[in-house]
Design an enzyme around this catalytic site. Structure first.
Site, PDB file in Angstrom:
ATOM      1  N   ASP A 211      -5.018 -46.363 -67.499  1.00 32.84           N
ATOM      2  CA  ASP A 211      -4.087 -45.334 -67.034  1.00 32.84           C
ATOM      3  C   ASP A 211      -2.817 -45.292 -67.878  1.00 32.84           C
ATOM      4  O   ASP A 211      -2.197 -44.241 -68.029  1.00 32.84           O
ATOM      5  CB  ASP A 211      -3.716 -45.581 -65.574  1.00 32.84           C
TER       6      ASP A 211
ATOM      7  N   GLU B  16     -12.546 -40.215 -66.468  1.00 32.40           N
ATOM      8  CA  GLU B  16     -12.998 -40.602 -65.129  1.00 32.40           C
ATOM      9  C   GLU B  16     -12.715 -39.455 -64.188  1.00 32.40           C
ATOM     10  O   GLU B  16     -11.573 -39.165 -63.875  1.00 32.40           O
ATOM     11  CB  GLU B  16     -12.323 -41.896 -64.654  1.00 32.40           C
TER      12      GLU B  16
END
EC number: 3.2.1.165
Length: 892
Positions: A464, A539
């Site tokens: 992230d 994702e």
């Protein structure tokens, strides 16, 4: 830190497992043996004299015994029979485990024999302890928790001076805190394991060598494109270290074997000063190499490199590794999207995000089944976010041709940067000097383990968030020193990037919860369209993956089952963590209730859920496939997630018990190598071709019928397919816009000989779900107006006959028991969403199982042949049910 720790992990091959004290654990120089099993106990229940406990002869009869070489504390206790995972998984039983017992260190212990002698050296190698430990050997401490820190920080310890005929190793493992330790966390994927994954989750090995030891073998392959027409320059490398206090001369030899290799040894003579390390390398040109390809594009030939160090004519150390000849590159295009290339061809990443077992238990056979499932779904890549598992994973992927996308995980210590404002604590516990060292050795270890494997596509040093400048230098240097040759990506999102690596080129904008099928095709304006089918989605998905009833009954009690359809907004234990945005099925259920109608029973709910799941995954993969060669290409898609760490109600393409359901077959249809798809957004027909060389004339047959079986439209169009592309074939909006209710759209793609390449049925209306993009969150985009599929609940009953016969053993239908199943709709109305389940004589699901297709819809009077493969030979009957057919069972 302890001086007797050797900085680099010695990786190699030929690892053996030995048990008992009678025979020595290692038998010769170059031999590596795994510590085969463990006695363990809580530190609160043993002597505080760990040095004394690490001496041979201690009575451990009252300790737990785990008959496995690698296990977290919970994994060990399950192995020892203290817990049973079927019971742990059931309802909310996991919540009732005594978590307090894991708030103190636990002690692992094993006794073994060695045969020390002059000239012999013994090295103890850790490969993964979560997340920190003290090590004691034969009464002496050889490492403390500051040094043996980090789940991936493999270390090597020279235990030669302590080795005896009888030996004891003791490892004190400390409790893991995901926010402060370098571990393997699950973020919001599922509830945390009771022990937070603490323990010896990877093998500890003992290696015997002579005077010169060998580090990991790496293989660098340099080849120009086109790879089919060029030689390959292969460099085999390994670090040599003199373990003696005097200079040593040794002979190094390497043999590369495989197609077009002579098998002759490449030799060198080298002299090392006391304690000196030196990189030894050999280079050979393979004039006509056999090329390793991803499965969908070709074969997976492997070569072997074997390296041997000898002193005075005797082997001192030896190792071998397999490798493949292939070339992987990437670039960031004009839209700031990453695009990969394999062997000179643009490579669209099509895959799913892997979930390791909750207790980090590894099962090679199970993972092989997962790989075969992925290939059956026409996936080409598996993403490992912080779950790099074991060398066996990469060996299996090498053999099968599945690309691997490993990298560090998000949301915990691995991303504790000053600029990360999304951790569960603030300010973040930023890294100190010891943390940087732990991260460095973690990268050194993992790079060495993965480097030779042709299946490794890339490495993501961030998920992230991107690593800070100090960390990225450590990571990049470790990868470079390991001989890394595939792209290094800064992170799986576009939040930022380090100057050293540049933009990561991957988006992480969701969705993670339910969105309708047209979401993926709604790509303009792209700056507002988040996860739609453009760029590289690292994702994303509609969050689906509802298990069927047979699986649900294994982990839900009756009250839990009732909640699924009677309490659609209730928080559910078998979803995510209780602090996450995914602790219930509220968003999903709103779509189901609005689109398909309120369920009248659990069976009705589950059938509607499978229809939701099927259309969700199919549309996602079709959208990315169709727009692969669009003006802004859809360069990659990783479905979130492939599988679960435990029995879960969402985020999977097959359930924990390896039963494939709606999300699986939606994926399989949507990802077919050659396929024809419906663009919900524009009401168009698109042709998708994931192959490299399949081209030529194709016929597309389009048929539209109403719920009574009456034909509304029929078209036949001929196109020329283009390899590795997606393109629009025709517009059918004029036909769709005339619909007054739900209709069925059948698309059939055939080649010039009339062979069917893809058959695909949709239920459609003239309207689509209206997305409220302005109200999007990081995990979904709300729907302001839903399509109405409730007329499907009034379908007339169709009569379908089912017969079975000997199987055709079609490619992609593995199993010891293969059968042909023929479905025939004997009615004038369509038979909608027919599900078939292979069961044994007791009515239990046969898992794993292979179906050529499933959850199919038949036209009036249509006959369709399917192939089924029962993997273990226990298949006895097939259960058949569907939207508008009577449930029945037929003998296999």
């Amino acid at each position: 830190m302890l001086a007797n720790a050797i900085a680099a992990l010695l990786l190699g091959s030929g690892i053996a497992s030995a048990a008992g004290h009678g025979s020595p654990l290692t038998s010769k120089a170059g031999h590596r043996a795994v510590i085969p099993d463990w006695d363990l106990k809580s530190s609160s229940d043993v002597s505080k004299d760990l040095g004394g406990l690490s001496k041979p002869g201690v009575d451990t009869s009252s300790w737990y015994h785990a008959g496995t070489s690698r296990c977290t504390i919970m994994g060990c206790l399950i192995n020892a029979g203290v817990y049973n995972d079927e019971e742990l998984w059931y309802s909310d039983n996991l919540n009732h485990v005594n978590w307090g017992q894991f708030s103190v260190p636990w002690v692992y212990r094993h006794e073994f024999a060695l045969s020390p002698a002059k000239g012999k050296h013994f090295l103890l190698q850790t490969n993964g302890i979560t997340s920190k430990a003290d090590l004691f050997f034969n009464g002496k401490q050889i490492a403390d928790k500051e040094y043996q820190s980090g789940a991936y920080a493999g270390r090597t310890y020279d235990i030669t001076n302590l080795a005896a005929k009888k030996n004891a190793l003791l490892v004190q493992v400390y409790p893991t805190d995901y926010l402060y330790d370098f571990a393997l966390g699950y973020v919001d994927w599922n509830p945390y394991p009771s022990d937070n994954g603490s323990g010896i989750w990877r093998d500890i090995t003992i290696k015997e060598t002579g005077s010169v030891s060998m580090g990991p073998v790496s293989v660098l392959v340099d080849i120009d494109v086109p790879v089919e027409k060029n030689p390959a320059r292969v460099t085999v490398r390994a670090e040599a270290q003199n373990l003696e206090s005097h200079a040593v001369e040794f002979n190094a030899a390497a043999v590369i074997s495989g197609n077009s290799c002579s098998g002759e040894a490449l030799k060198q003579t080298i002299k090392l000063a006391p304690g000196e390390k030196k990189l030894v390398q050999f280079t050979q040109t393979i004039k006509t190499p056999s090329i390793w390809w991803p499965k969908q594009w070709g074969d997976q030939p492997l070569y072997t490199a074997e390296v041997t160090f000898s002193v005075k004519g005797a082997v001192s150390d030896t190792a071998q590794t397999k490798f493949g000849v292939r070339k992987v590159t990437s670039f960031v295009n004009q839209f700031n999207d990453t695009q990969y290339s394999v062997n000179g061809h643009p490579f669209q990443v099509i895959g799913g995000g892997y979930g390791a077992d909750m207790f980090l238990r590894w099962d090679s056979e199970r993972f092989t089944r997962i790989v075969e499932y992925m290939l059956d779904m026409h996936q080409n890549t598996i993403r490992l976010e912080g779950k790099m598992e074991h060398p066996e994973l990469y060996e299996i992927c090498d053999e099968y041709g599945l690309m691997v996308m490993p990298g560090w995980e998000c949301c915990d210590k691995w991303e504790a940067w000053a600029y990360n404002d999304e951790l569960a604590i603030f300010p973040p516990p930023v890294w100190d000097a010891n943390d940087y060292e732990t991260a460095n050795y973690s990268m050194i270890h993992e790079a060495a383990m993965m480097q030779p494997h042709p299946s490794v596509l890339t490495f993501l040093v961030g998920s992230d968030f991107w690593p800070n400048d100090e960390a990225v230098v450590l990571y990049a240097n470790a990868l470079k020193n390991a001989g890394w040759q595939t792209p290094i990506i800064a992170s799986a999102s576009k939040r930022g990037f380090p100057a050293l690596l540049g933009p990561g080129g991957m988006k992480m904008d969701g969705p993670y919860d339910w969105v309708p099928p047209n979401y993926w095709y709604d790509v303009e304006p792209s700056e507002d369209r988040l996860g739609a089918a453009f760029g590289f989605g690292s994702e994303l998905g509609a969050g689906v993956g509802t298990p069927e009833l047979s699986s649900l009954r294994r982990f839900l009690n009756q009250s839990d089952l009732d909640d699924l359809w009677k309490n659609p907004n209730k928080n559910l234990f078998h979803m995510s963590t209780n602090a996450s945005s995914f602790y219930n099925r509220k968003i999903y259920n709103q779509g189901l209730w609005k689109r398909y109608g309120a369920p009248t029973s659990l069976d009705d709910y589950l059938l509607k859920a499978q229809m939701m799941d099927y259309e969700a995954t199919r549309a996602q993969y079709e959208g990315f496939g169709a727009l692969w060669t669009a003006s802004r290409p859809a360069t990659g898609v990783i479905y979130w997630m492939l599988n679960n760490a435990w029995p879960s109600l969402h985020w999977n393409q097959f359930d924990y018990y390896l039963h494939p359901a709606g999300s699986y077959f939606g994926t399989k249809v949507g990802s077919r190598i050659e396929h024809v798809a419906y663009n919900y957004q524009k009401k168009e027909i698109w042709v998708i071709n994931h192959s490299l060389y399949q081209t030529g004339s194709r016929n597309i047959k389009v048929e539209l019928i109403d719920m009574n079986g009456k034909q509304i439209a029929k078209k036949l169009v001929q196109v020329r397919t283009k390899a590795n592309s997606g393109f629009k074939a025709m517009d059918i909006s004029s036909d769709i816009n005339k619909l007054s209710s739900v209709a069925f759209l059948r698309l059939v793609l055939s080649d010039e000989k009339g062979s069917v390449l893809s058959r695909n049925v949709y239920w459609v209306t003239k309207t689509i779900d209206e997305l409220n993009w302005d109200e999007s969150t990081w995990y979904y985009t709300p729907v302001s107006k839903f399509v109405d599929y409730t007329p499907l609940n009034t379908l007339a009953t169709a009569q379908v006959s089912v017969t079975t016969s000997g199987g055709k053993h079609l490619p992609g239908i593995p199993g010891s028991q293969t059968r042909t199943v023929t479905l025939e709709n004997k009615s004038s109305v369509p038979a909608v969403f027919i599900r078939l389940t292979l069961v044994d004589s007791k009515g239990n699901d046969v898992n794993p199982v292979s179906w050529s297709d499933n959850y199919v819809t038949l036209w009036p009077h249509e006959k369709l042949q399917l192939e089924v493969g029962g993997w273990d030979g226990s298949g006895d009957k097939i259960q058949i049910s569907g939207k508008n057919i009577k449930a029945t069972t037929v003998k296999l």
